[in-house]
Design an enzyme around this catalytic site. Sequence first.
Site, PDB file in Angstrom:
ATOM      1  N   HIS A 450       0.866  -1.186   0.000  1.00 12.95           N
ATOM      2  CA  HIS A 450       0.000   0.000   0.000  1.00 12.95           C
ATOM      3  C   HIS A 450       0.898   1.230   0.000  1.00 12.95           C
ATOM      4  O   HIS A 450       2.112   1.135   0.165  1.00 12.95           O
ATOM      5  CB  HIS A 450      -0.950   0.012   1.204  1.00 12.95           C
ATOM      6  N   SER A 452       2.181   5.123   1.204  1.00  6.72           N
ATOM      7  CA  SER A 452       2.389   5.923   2.401  1.00  6.72           C
ATOM      8  C   SER A 452       3.565   6.862   2.120  1.00  6.72           C
ATOM      9  O   SER A 452       3.671   7.419   1.037  1.00  6.72           O
ATOM     10  CB  SER A 452       2.665   5.015   3.605  1.00  6.72           C
ATOM     11  N   HIS A 592      17.453  -8.867  29.538  1.00 11.20           N
ATOM     12  CA  HIS A 592      16.775  -7.872  28.698  1.00 11.20           C
ATOM     13  C   HIS A 592      17.818  -7.182  27.833  1.00 11.20           C
ATOM     14  O   HIS A 592      19.014  -7.226  28.119  1.00 11.20           O
ATOM     15  CB  HIS A 592      15.990  -6.852  29.534  1.00 11.20           C
ATOM     16  N   SER A 594      19.535  -4.070  25.272  1.00  9.35           N
ATOM     17  CA  SER A 594      19.806  -2.663  25.008  1.00  9.35           C
ATOM     18  C   SER A 594      21.109  -2.610  24.207  1.00  9.35           C
ATOM     19  O   SER A 594      21.386  -3.496  23.394  1.00  9.35           O
ATOM     20  CB  SER A 594      19.913  -1.859  26.310  1.00  9.35           C
TER      21      SER A 594
END
Length: 913
Positions: A450, A452, A592, A594
């Site tokens: 599409h 944009s 986690h 980073s």
Amino acid sequence: MAAVAEGLEPEAAATEDAAQDAVDTVDAVDAEPGDPPLLVGSRLSLDLYPGGCQRLLHLCARQSPQLLEVQFMQLSSHEDPRLLETTLAQVPCSLRHLRSLVLRGGQQRDVLGACLRGSLTTLPAGLSGLTHLAHLDLSFNSLETLPGCIPQMHGLSTLLLSHNHLSELPEALGALPALTFLYVTHNCLRTLPKALGALSTLQCLDLSQNLLDTLPPEIGGLSSLTELNLASNRLQSLPASLAGLRSLRLLVLHSNLLTSVPTSLAHLPLLTRLDLRDNQLRDVPPELLDAPFVRLRGNPLGEAPPALPSPPGTPTIPEMPRLFLNSDLDSFLVTPQGCSVTLACGVRLQFPAGATATPVSIRYRLRLPEPRLVPLGPHDSLLSHVLELQPHGVAFQQEVGLWLLFVPPRARRCREVVVRTLNDDSWSDLETHLEEETPKRLWAHCQVPHFSWFLVVSRPVSNACLVPPEGTLLYSSGHPGVKVTFPPGATDEPRQVYMQVVRVASGELRALLEEPGAAASPLLCLSQSGPPSFLQPVTVQLPLPPGVTGLSLDRSCLHLLYRTPPEATWDDITTQVALELTHLYARFRVTHFSWYWLWYTAKTRVEGLARKAWERLRLHRVSLIALQRRRDPEQVLLQCLPLSKVDATLRRLLERYRGPEPSDTVEMFEGEKFFAAFEKGIDVDADRPDCVQGRVCFVFYSHLKNVKEVYVTTTLDRQAQAVRGQVSFYRGAVPEDVPEEAEAARHRKGTDSPWMATLPIKLPRLRGSKAPGQGQGTSLSLAPLNLGDAETGFLTQSNLLNVAGRLGPDWPAVALHLGMPYRELQRIRHEFRDDLDGQIRHMLFSWAERQAGQPGAVGRLVQALEQSDRLDVAEEVRAVLELGRQKYEDSIQRTGLAPPDPSASPSPESAQA
């Protein structure tokens, strides 16, 4: 009602009533304060405001004697058809000396921004009585057949019929003995009349964007023809009679179905350009194949011939249409058949058959980049402008191919180029393939579901994987030693993980730490979708810093740094994790993600140093330049250049500009705002969209042209002495309270000062001539001229710069009509191959400099614009000339230099004297 009683049709009565209302009310319409005059000299401009027909009917009813002097009239065709027909019927009686008649549509747009055609479908027969008419523009209308009065306009030299619905041209068109320019682009022509060959004076013929499949042999009789454009038709062959076009200079045949071309085209004596791109040519005569003026890209040269025809009854697949949009079009229609489109800005689109179920109007716009439109990561670089394709969010049934042209960065190791797009309020990177156009220009190709916003970005190489509950391994394709191991049970549902690795130059780190033995590993960025933490620790492997091995290192000098979001601070987490060292690698476990960075240094407090080092990785070293054009010091070029490009750019510019040495080295971030402020008596000459409170705003992008040309002025007296001012560059956006120069100077030396550099600007002293008989204090001076003269009208460099800003990709046609050789165009394209604006400015100003002092230069420019179908710019130039003439006449009357009028009676003041 009386009109109906006398037997007129109701519609005609309504038209009569409208005309009478116009006569009764137009006095108030003409008296609107602040409107520019509709009638100036010999020019009547009725397309500036709605209701042009009513205004003209009023002027005709009033029998204004000024109408007899009108030679040029513009009237919008976005009017009621019957009122328009009634109005045009009055023209032959009231404007008998009319030489130019413009009845264009296209001034209005639909909801998607596409140009709307006017309501004009025919012309009154009485218009054939305009014996002086030489120029007729009926573009952007609804003509299906050529009005019968046009072949009777024997003085017509220019006929513009582009963007109509014409399916054929009449044989009577050959009866126009003076016709020189004929433009019938973007119509539905399927055949051409044989009488076309009788137009012996025709010089320019543009029939592009039609449905022509053959050409009549009689076209070879156009002995004066210099330009022939047949692009985007359905031509499969060319008549041998084209060899008779001995005056031909430009022949455009791209985007047809040609399978062969006559060898005789190579022997046309004046031909300087032959465009055969995007045809079906498999074999070309050697004389054309080696000619430097022939363009053949997009042909299957040397390929095998097509397969044998299919058996009877086999369905045939229609040829996909190909569109080449001019700069004056910003929209096009896509049908279920599909099409291939090349936009004026160089972008290519390919809509496969079935991409849309119904016809869809597509609109495009190329925007200048600015931070709110350009989402960049910490180590990304922008490589293109921002392309907007509308309508947003409409899903295609098949993906559409998109090609964006860009100049590749010099440093490409461990970096990749991607197309970035906006999808559901978030930006994402599309799978991108690179295709080479030239060694220094590449296409970024992707498939889009599409439309944009789209832009081309250079980023560190990114690797991704889907982590299942069973675990997996992710490693960097640019740095194979960087790995992340996900154990079983690290996640209870699949999640996407991304890895980027940034190379680090050890030399910069040593300079920052002032430590010869300091070193750092590559910078690792890890991110993920889903929950922020993993259920089980994952193992990260980083290579040890260069020159450091696990057998010889001092563990007290090894620091594992972690970037804490969102504060963007760096923490030393060496004591919080268990570092496992091998001979070449360090491994640690985290839950986690980073940024991670491994340093080797004797420093003990490295958090603040890490922040500085990370910022330095993202900084670009640049210089700022301010140059003045040699022929017009009031034109100032401002540019921010990476240090590697300064010398080459100055060598190219110093032929036409001069100025101080570049500024000292300044460091800037990608996408950082800054502005230029003129000081010490110098100001920007005109309002600009990029100018705030007299300050010129910039956004720095390392791989784009950070250049602007402005005109400056001064309130100081340049008659007495030169004005020595300056331009200063400051970081950030223009503040609401712009500080005074003295206050700004006091803050320049501070560590947090926004000031970056100051460069001198000098406006030389004006040397005006004294008027005869006047004292020392009164002298008459005129502004420096570029083209023309004050008496007949002139164009300054400022006017030329405005013209340059409007030409766009049409500039080569204008240059050829100005008489510039094709070799010079090629040289300009090569010298400014990455800068369309630079190509246009160099062409126009180099031509203007050669024309300085020569008579007729302005007229040649206007004629070239008209021949290139840029009548909008030509009309603006004429308006500037008219304004200049009026100012000149007013000035000489104020100074008493106007010659006395022998028929005028003496004024009371002169009689008393």
